[in-house]
Design an enzyme around this catalytic site. Structure first.
Site, short mmCIF file in Angstrom:
data_model
loop_
_atom_site.label_atom_id
_atom_site.label_comp_id
_atom_site.label_asym_id
_atom_site.label_seq_id
_atom_site.Cartn_x
_atom_site.Cartn_y
_atom_site.Cartn_z
CB SER A 82 -1.15 -0.34 0.98
OG SER A 82 -1.88 0.54 1.51
CG HIS A 125 -5.99 -2.17 0.23
ND1 HIS A 125 -5.08 -1.84 -0.71
CD2 HIS A 125 -5.27 -1.44 1.33
CE1 HIS A 125 -4.43 -0.57 -0.16
NE2 HIS A 125 -4.25 -0.61 0.90
CG ASP A 139 -7.41 -2.68 -3.45
OD1 ASP A 139 -8.06 -2.27 -2.78
OD2 ASP A 139 -6.33 -3.00 -3.31
#
Length: 305
Positions: free
Chosen positions: A95, A246, A217
């Site tokens: 991320s 995610h 996601d």
């Protein structure tokens, strides 16, 4: 242990000669890699650390000015590598940490053999000719929900982010680390991440990049992986996994671990700078619609909470 190592809870595991650095995303800590680490320790020295602001770090070390931009986190990463005297590593960033690694690699490309970007986005807001997945009003609702009742927000956000219900072990684990963050710090960090725009620096990233994206996601539409692929300054390759959520390293380790291990060993050749879809070759339009709908549902739920 040095000051930087202590502040970031740095751990170095394994007996290999090569270094691999694992960096977590928002709302988690280094424990998010617990399923992956056992597969690395025989061949690598594995570096784990916590981003400043994670629930496992001392909030006194959090600098609201320094950490109001991703560059501040990139400086933290470089300081860790310097204190550990690491002169070359494979960097796996989940991320926001993928972007943090990208920024650090611009300053010191010599330190990074490759970047492996998991569920990464250079911008979360929609823009002209760019679909990031969120409108500003969506983010305003998210920030307001966090500020008004952080605990309730965590319980609503965790299952949507992970892609499961509250009975899921992965959702419970993410809920735990999310709830461990101090609410005011969590709000600052979330604003820094969701309002960031790293598109302008992508062409300056010259180290090889392996872009790993979940098929579904709610935070990062799958087309963002193609945007990264087209705009990074060096060689890159994309693999879209048949996973949901995610945090696939928590929710689908059986799928993610082989993918990550393959990309750790893979050296990108010019002919391989392409997308690898597996069973997900012609579904961008469908995925975009689904992701946008889920994002809207998320914001409505948070507002209700």
């Amino acid at each position: 242990m040095g000051i930087v190592e202590e502040a970031h809870n740095v751990k170095v595991l394994g007996t290999g000669n090569r270094y691999i650095v694992l960096a977590h995303g928002f709302g988690t800590d280094q424990s998010v890699w617990k399923h992956f680490v056992p597969y690395l320790v025989d061949d690598f020295r594995v570096v784990l650390y916590d981003n400043m602001g994670a629930g496992t770090t001392n909030p006194e070390y959090f600098d609201s000015e320094r950490h109001s931009s991703l560059e501040g986190y990139a400086y933290d990463l470089l300081a860790i590598l310097e204190e550990l005297q690491i002169d070359s590593c494979i960097f796996v960033g989940h991320s926001v940490s993928a972007m943090i690694g990208a920024i650090a690699s611009i300053t010191r490309p010599d330190l990074f053999l490759k970047l492996i970007m998991v569920s990464s986005s250079p911008r979360y807001l929609n823009d002209v000719n760019y679909f990031g997945g969120f409108e500003q009003e969506d983010l305003n609702q998210l920030f307001n929900a966090m500020a008004e009742n952080y605990k309730a927000w965590c319980y609503g956000f965790a299952p949507l982010a992970v892609g499961g219900d509250m009975d899921s072990v992965a959702v419970q684990e993410f809920s735990r680390t999310l709830f461990n963050m101090r609410p005011d710090i969590a709000l600052i960090v979330s604003r820094t991440i969701f309002q960031s725009d790293m598109r302008q620096i992508l062409n300056l990233v010259t180290v090889p990049c392996h872009i790993i994206q979940a098929e579904k996601d709610m935070a990062v539409p799958v087309m963002v992986s193609e945007y990264l692929h087209q705009h990074l300054g060096g060689q890159s390759i994309v693999e879209v996994m048949t996973t949901d959520g995610h945090l696939p390293q928590l929710s689908s380790p059986d799928i993610v671990i082989p993918v990550l291990l393959r990309h750790i060993q893979l050296n990108i050749e010019p002919t391989s700078c392409r997308r690898n879809y597996h069973t997900f070759q012609n579904q961008e339009a469908s995925s975009t619609k689904t992701t946008n709908t889920e994002a809207s549902s998320l914001m409505k739920m948070e507002a209700d909470l």
